[in-house]
Design a protein around this motif. Structure first.
Motif, PDB file in Angstrom:
ATOM      1  N   VAL A  12       0.836  -1.201   0.000  1.00 53.63           N
ATOM      2  CA  VAL A  12       0.000   0.000   0.000  1.00 53.63           C
ATOM      3  C   VAL A  12       0.879   1.262   0.000  1.00 53.63           C
ATOM      4  N   ILE A  13       0.460   2.230  -0.799  1.00 56.80           N
ATOM      5  CA  ILE A  13       1.112   3.539  -0.800  1.00 56.80           C
ATOM      6  C   ILE A  13       0.458   4.357   0.310  1.00 56.80           C
ATOM      7  N   LEU A  14       1.223   4.919   1.184  1.00 58.08           N
ATOM      8  CA  LEU A  14       0.665   5.758   2.256  1.00 58.08           C
ATOM      9  C   LEU A  14       1.358   7.115   2.276  1.00 58.08           C
ATOM     10  N   GLY A  15       0.580   8.139   2.599  1.00 57.55           N
ATOM     11  CA  GLY A  15       1.165   9.465   2.797  1.00 57.55           C
ATOM     12  C   GLY A  15       1.414  10.260   1.537  1.00 57.55           C
ATOM     13  N   HIS A  16       0.801   9.837   0.427  1.00 54.27           N
ATOM     14  CA  HIS A  16       1.008  10.616  -0.798  1.00 54.27           C
ATOM     15  C   HIS A  16       0.587  12.069  -0.553  1.00 54.27           C
ATOM     16  N   SER A  17       1.276  13.000  -1.188  1.00 52.93           N
ATOM     17  CA  SER A  17       0.987  14.421  -0.917  1.00 52.93           C
ATOM     18  C   SER A  17      -0.442  14.792  -1.284  1.00 52.93           C
ATOM     19  N   GLU A  18      -1.015  14.082  -2.283  1.00 47.99           N
ATOM     20  CA  GLU A  18      -2.408  14.393  -2.632  1.00 47.99           C
ATOM     21  C   GLU A  18      -3.358  13.958  -1.514  1.00 47.99           C
ATOM     22  N   ARG A  19      -3.030  12.879  -0.840  1.00 46.18           N
ATOM     23  CA  ARG A  19      -3.817  12.455   0.330  1.00 46.18           C
ATOM     24  C   ARG A  19      -3.648  13.482   1.458  1.00 46.18           C
ATOM     25  N   ARG A  20      -2.432  13.947   1.630  1.00 42.70           N
ATOM     26  CA  ARG A  20      -2.185  14.921   2.702  1.00 42.70           C
ATOM     27  C   ARG A  20      -2.913  16.228   2.401  1.00 42.70           C
ATOM     28  N   GLU A  21      -2.825  16.666   1.137  1.00 41.11           N
ATOM     29  CA  GLU A  21      -3.366  17.976   0.793  1.00 41.11           C
ATOM     30  C   GLU A  21      -4.886  17.976   0.651  1.00 41.11           C
ATOM     31  N   TYR A  22      -5.433  17.032  -0.145  1.00 42.22           N
ATOM     32  CA  TYR A  22      -6.875  17.080  -0.447  1.00 42.22           C
ATOM     33  C   TYR A  22      -7.722  16.333   0.566  1.00 42.22           C
ATOM     34  N   PHE A  23      -7.123  15.428   1.312  1.00 35.31           N
ATOM     35  CA  PHE A  23      -7.903  14.615   2.246  1.00 35.31           C
ATOM     36  C   PHE A  23      -7.404  14.756   3.677  1.00 35.31           C
ATOM     37  N   SER A  24      -6.645  15.812   3.882  1.00 36.70           N
ATOM     38  CA  SER A  24      -6.230  16.223   5.230  1.00 36.70           C
ATOM     39  C   SER A  24      -5.556  15.117   6.048  1.00 36.70           C
ATOM     40  N   GLU A  25      -4.789  14.270   5.406  1.00 39.11           N
ATOM     41  CA  GLU A  25      -4.094  13.229   6.167  1.00 39.11           C
ATOM     42  C   GLU A  25      -2.917  13.853   6.923  1.00 39.11           C
ATOM     43  N   THR A  26      -2.851  13.532   8.192  1.00 37.51           N
ATOM     44  CA  THR A  26      -1.806  14.100   9.042  1.00 37.51           C
ATOM     45  C   THR A  26      -0.754  13.030   9.345  1.00 37.51           C
ATOM     46  N   ASP A  27       0.376  13.467   9.861  1.00 39.81           N
ATOM     47  CA  ASP A  27       1.423  12.519  10.270  1.00 39.81           C
ATOM     48  C   ASP A  27       0.868  11.511  11.275  1.00 39.81           C
ATOM     49  N   GLU A  28       0.011  12.010  12.157  1.00 36.31           N
ATOM     50  CA  GLU A  28      -0.556  11.146  13.195  1.00 36.31           C
ATOM     51  C   GLU A  28      -1.421  10.032  12.598  1.00 36.31           C
ATOM     52  N   MET A  29      -2.258  10.414  11.635  1.00 35.40           N
ATOM     53  CA  MET A  29      -3.080   9.402  10.957  1.00 35.40           C
ATOM     54  C   MET A  29      -2.194   8.436  10.191  1.00 35.40           C
ATOM     55  N   LEU A  30      -1.163   8.972   9.583  1.00 35.96           N
ATOM     56  CA  LEU A  30      -0.288   8.121   8.778  1.00 35.96           C
ATOM     57  C   LEU A  30       0.473   7.128   9.645  1.00 35.96           C
ATOM     58  N   ALA A  31       0.831   7.550  10.846  1.00 33.00           N
ATOM     59  CA  ALA A  31       1.491   6.615  11.768  1.00 33.00           C
ATOM     60  C   ALA A  31       0.557   5.440  12.051  1.00 33.00           C
ATOM     61  N   LYS A  32      -0.731   5.737  12.221  1.00 31.36           N
ATOM     62  CA  LYS A  32      -1.701   4.663  12.483  1.00 31.36           C
ATOM     63  C   LYS A  32      -1.878   3.771  11.259  1.00 31.36           C
ATOM     64  N   LYS A  33      -1.898   4.377  10.090  1.00 24.90           N
ATOM     65  CA  LYS A  33      -2.045   3.590   8.857  1.00 24.90           C
ATOM     66  C   LYS A  33      -0.843   2.668   8.670  1.00 24.90           C
ATOM     67  N   VAL A  34       0.338   3.212   8.935  1.00 27.80           N
ATOM     68  CA  VAL A  34       1.554   2.386   8.816  1.00 27.80           C
ATOM     69  C   VAL A  34       1.453   1.216   9.794  1.00 27.80           C
ATOM     70  N   ASN A  35       1.041   1.492  11.013  1.00 31.63           N
ATOM     71  CA  ASN A  35       0.904   0.414  12.014  1.00 31.63           C
ATOM     72  C   ASN A  35      -0.051  -0.661  11.525  1.00 31.63           C
ATOM     73  N   SER A  36      -1.187  -0.234  11.009  1.00 24.30           N
ATOM     74  CA  SER A  36      -2.188  -1.203  10.564  1.00 24.30           C
ATOM     75  C   SER A  36      -1.643  -2.047   9.410  1.00 24.30           C
ATOM     76  N   ALA A  37      -0.966  -1.399   8.480  1.00 20.63           N
ATOM     77  CA  ALA A  37      -0.386  -2.149   7.349  1.00 20.63           C
ATOM     78  C   ALA A  37       0.611  -3.189   7.867  1.00 20.63           C
ATOM     79  N   LEU A  38       1.447  -2.790   8.801  1.00 21.40           N
ATOM     80  CA  LEU A  38       2.489  -3.706   9.286  1.00 21.40           C
ATOM     81  C   LEU A  38       1.903  -4.853  10.105  1.00 21.40           C
TER      82      LEU A  38
END
Ligand code: PGA
Length: 252
Positions: free
Chosen positions: A93-119
Motif C-alpha cells: 500500500v502507498i501511504l502518505g502521498h501528498s495528494e492524500r495529505r493535501e486534499y484529504f487532510s491526512e496528518t502525520d498522526e493518521m499516517l502513523a496509524k495507517k503504517v501500524n495497521s499495514a504492518l
C-alpha cells in the motif's frame, strides 16, 4: 543490498477496461525486458485492484493500493482496510502521498496509524513524503522531510523497515513537469539515509530503498536513478503509458 523498485501510481485514472489493458501491457513488456532485479509495482484505483491482481497473476508485477484506512472494520463510510486489501491479494500500500495529505487532510498522526495497521497485517508500505515549494524556497526542505519521517515512522522498531520503502516526492515536482535535479534528489536522499542512520544505525539505513517521485519521465529517469542514494521511482503521469513506464523501469 537495497532493492531497485519502480512503482506506478495510477491515481484516479483508468476505468476497469483501461486498467486491465494497461496492466496486461505492462506485464508483457516486463516479461520481454527480462529485468535483472528491478521490482515493478502498479497501483490502480481501489475498484480495479482485484481484477488487476487477477490479470497479472503470472507476471512479475506487484499490485499496490493507493491508500487505506487504519481501522480493521467499522463505521467508516467509503473507506477500505488492510484486511480487505489482503483478502483480494493486495499486499502493498502507498501511504502518505501528498495528494492524500493535501486534499484529504491526512496528518502525520493518521499516517502513523495507517503504517501500524499495514504492518500488523503484514503488508508492505511505500511511505511518501516531501516538501512544498515554499519550504524549498525558504531552505526548510530538510526540516520538513525529517519531521514527516520522524512523526510517522520513528515509533517503529528497526525490523519494521524490512517492509517499508520510502518515497521522497517534492510536492512542487508532482505532475508539474518540473523535476528535482539529480543532484537535488541525491542530496535529499542522502539526508534521509542519514536521518535513518541517526535513529537506527547505518546498517538499517543502507538497507532501506528510497524512491524519487515527481515528474520522473523516460528522459530523466536514467540520470536520477544513477545517483547513489536513489533506489528507483514512484511514477505518476508516465505510468499511464506502458511504453513510458517500461522505459523508466529499464532505466537502471
Ligand atoms: P508525477 O506523479 O510522476 O505525475 O509527477 C508522481 C506521484 O505523484 O507519485
Amino acid at each position: 543490498m537495497r532493492k531497485q523498485i519502480v512503482a506506478g501510481n495510477w491515481k484516479m485514472n483508468n476505468d476497469l477496461k483501461a486498467s486491465k489493458k494497461l496492466a496486461i501491457q505492462v506485464a508483457k513488456k516486463v516479461k520481454k525486458s527480462n529485468l535483472k532485479g528491478t521490482k515493478v509495482i502498479i497501483a490502480p484505483t481501489f475498484v480495479n485492484l482485484e481484477r488487476v491482481v487477477k490479470a497479472t497473476k503470472n507476471a512479475k508485477i506487484k499490485v499496490a493500493a493507493q491508500n487505506m484506512h487504519f481501522e480493521e472494520s467499522g463505521a467508516y463510510t467509503g473507506e477500505v482496510s488492510a484486511q480487505m486489501l489482503k483478502s483480494i491479494g493486495v499486499k502493498t500500500v502507498i501511504l502518505g502521498h501528498s495528494e492524500r495529505r493535501e486534499y484529504f487532510s491526512e496528518t502525520d498522526e493518521m499516517l502513523a496509524k495507517k503504517v501500524n495497521s499495514a504492518l500488523v497485517n503484514k503488508m508492505n508500505v511505500i511511505f511518501c513524503f516531501g516538501e512544498v515549494l515554499e519550504d524549498r524556497k525558504s531552505g526548510n526542505q530538510e526540516k520538513v522531510v525529517e519531521s514527516q519521517i520522524k512523526n510517522a515512522l520513528f515509533h517503529l522498531k528497526a525490523e519494521a523497515f524490512k517492509n517499508i520503502v520510502l518515497a521522497y516526492e517534492p510536492v512542487w515536482a508532482i505532475g508539474t513537469g518540473e523535476t528535482a535535479t539529480p543532484e537535488q534528489a541525491q542530496d535529499m536522499h542522502a539526508f534521509i539515509r542519514q536521518t535513518l542512520t541517526n535513529k537506527y544505525g547505518e546498517e538499517l539505513a543502507e538497507s532501506v530503498s528510497i524512491l524519487y517521485g515527481g515528474s520522473c519521465k523516460p528522459g530523466n529517469a536514467k540520470e536520477i536513478f544513477s545517483k547513489k542514494d536513489v533506489d528507483g521511482g514512484l511514477i505518476g503521469g508516465a505510468a499511464l503509458n506502458a511504453d513510458d513506464f517500461l522505459a523508466i523501469v529499464t532505466a537502471f
